[in-house]
Design an enzyme around this catalytic site. Sequence first.
Site, PDB file in Angstrom:
ATOM      1  N   LYS A   1      27.548 -43.289 -51.310  1.00  0.00           N
ATOM      2  CA  LYS A   1      27.748 -42.213 -50.339  1.00  0.00           C
ATOM      3  C   LYS A   1      28.857 -42.620 -49.374  1.00  0.00           C
ATOM      4  O   LYS A   1      28.943 -43.789 -48.989  1.00  0.00           O
ATOM      5  CB  LYS A   1      26.438 -41.970 -49.588  1.00  0.00           C
ATOM      6  CG  LYS A   1      26.448 -40.815 -48.608  1.00  0.00           C
ATOM      7  CD  LYS A   1      25.070 -40.653 -47.970  1.00  0.00           C
ATOM      8  CE  LYS A   1      24.966 -39.475 -47.033  1.00  0.00           C
ATOM      9  NZ  LYS A   1      23.597 -39.332 -46.472  1.00  0.00           N
TER      10      LYS A   1
ATOM     11  N   SER B   1      21.571 -34.764 -47.147  1.00  0.00           N
ATOM     12  CA  SER B   1      23.008 -34.816 -47.014  1.00  0.00           C
ATOM     13  C   SER B   1      23.717 -35.610 -48.116  1.00  0.00           C
ATOM     14  O   SER B   1      24.930 -35.489 -48.256  1.00  0.00           O
ATOM     15  CB  SER B   1      23.357 -35.449 -45.662  1.00  0.00           C
ATOM     16  OG  SER B   1      22.896 -36.790 -45.607  1.00  0.00           O
TER      17      SER B   1
ATOM     18  N   SER C   1      17.538 -37.134 -46.676  1.00  0.00           N
ATOM     19  CA  SER C   1      18.827 -36.980 -47.362  1.00  0.00           C
ATOM     20  C   SER C   1      18.974 -37.684 -48.701  1.00  0.00           C
ATOM     21  O   SER C   1      19.980 -37.494 -49.378  1.00  0.00           O
ATOM     22  CB  SER C   1      19.956 -37.435 -46.453  1.00  0.00           C
ATOM     23  OG  SER C   1      20.224 -36.414 -45.539  1.00  0.00           O
TER      24      SER C   1
HETATM   25  N1  GLN Z   1      18.318 -32.752 -43.170  1.00  0.00           N
HETATM   26  C1  GLN Z   1      18.133 -33.741 -42.154  1.00  0.00           C
HETATM   27  C2  GLN Z   1      19.166 -33.564 -41.074  1.00  0.00           C
HETATM   28  O1  GLN Z   1      19.905 -32.660 -41.163  1.00  0.00           O
HETATM   29  C3  GLN Z   1      18.174 -35.116 -42.732  1.00  0.00           C
HETATM   30  C4  GLN Z   1      19.511 -35.697 -42.881  1.00  0.00           C
HETATM   31  C5  GLN Z   1      19.484 -37.102 -43.394  1.00  0.00           C
HETATM   32  O2  GLN Z   1      18.464 -37.570 -43.902  1.00  0.00           O
HETATM   33  N2  GLN Z   1      20.586 -37.795 -43.227  1.00  0.00           N
HETATM   34  O3  GLN Z   1      19.247 -34.309 -40.158  1.00  0.00           O
END
Ligand code: GLN
Length: 487
Positions: free
Chosen positions: A79, A154, A178
Amino acid sequence: MNVLDATARAIRDAIAAGRLSAAEACRNALDRIGAVNPALNAFNLVDADRAMERAQEIDRRRAAGDTVGPLAGVPIALKDNIDVRGMRTTASSRILEHFVAPFDSTVTQRLEAAGAVIIGKTNCDEFAMGSSNENSAFGPVHNPWKLDRIPGGSSGGSAAAVAARCLPLALGSDTGGSIRQPASCCGVVGLKPSYGRVSRYGLLAFASSLDQIGPFARTVSDAALALSVIAGPDPCDATAATEAVPDYAAALTGNVKDIRIGVPRAFVSEGVDDEVRRAYDAALETLRGAGATLIDVELPHAKYAVPVYYLVCTAEASSNLARYDGVKYGYRSPKAKDSLKEMYSRTRDEGFGPEVKRRIMLGTYVLSAGYYDAFYLKALQVRTLLRRDYDQAFERVDVVAMPTMPTPPFKLGEKTDDPLQMYLADVFTVSANLAGLPGISVPCGFSNDGLPIGFQLMGRMFDEATLLRVADAYERVTDWHQRAPAI
Ligand code: GLN
């Protein structure tokens, strides 16, 4: 062998046995990325030359009889919020668009020491803020099962790349889901380890008390292999736990006869799409059929997990992102001429996207004098209550099962105008981060539209071994993970 359909284990074994070269595996991955990435937009960066050099180096060392490590020759993607020395780390943000990492993250060092070949960096939501991968400054990632759908966020690029058979392994980061959400949306395995199990050194910080790096794979056994390489204490990260790292491969016995699975029926009953619920119920029945016992558990504070998460993560993000000021890293606005303050504000205005700005403002607000007690402190108190819910549940059960996402992957653009709706997609994933617990998502079915659905298991702190054992046992008696998208 068909390299692109093979697991990391099979690729490694074929290379070790001389049936395949690391260079061939690497070339296959690069060709496949070249073919599908224009449609997927899963990669921010592919460094073909570096990857081919590393692969050839593995082949030379193997030919010379050197030991080459448990991931020797296995192509992997990271990532784009994880540092690889000499490569750009953008976090899919304009503010870091040209930032080149001056050092390796600990996971990078460990993967390369194990012989893995880093192919490139994957697209994600800007600074890992999002559930759909639509917050990337470089455009959304498309779901390989249906290009008009979200891949989940994400870490959507990593999940899409593994699902589309670009490579067998990728790393993501999980602050509130994410890794597990995109795994669910793309029909692959995604593991969020316990907080502290994997070093965060060289991971761009979003919310430091929640962030954790973990693997994507197409099988539980590959996820276990990747975890065994990246886990363990690290002098560069004081929060990396000193807890011993067990032999995860040995934990995959296929036997769940002694396993008690906690089922939070009340929590799972609301707001869950029918197809997701059916797949969830069927997965529980499958595990019961394999010998596990289902036990109802209560998680009375789980309904507060989303608001608590969005208070804690925005507060921490507002502090962590203060460093992007046009001085220390990345972009600086050329427009500011008059004052330092103007330079800061123009740089941040031009460099950050709308979701990141929203979170910095929210986080600054909840930490400000007068609101701190009412919001941030209250959130920390409820976070403790939530942790206690899980402690109590784990006195009676070994794992807790939930859906990963409340719905199958929705259409790109469907929720972008409504941040609150978007945040609700995190209802089943954020509690693992708030409580620090490990969680895994495995494929458990498809919607009528042919879109993947994920099944989530959460475990006791540092008990990834049991989590992996149950997930692997489920995988052995199902074939969802073997289906491939048509792309
Ligand atoms: N969907 C969550 C957020 O928007 C988790 C994001 C993540 O785990 N980086 O913060």
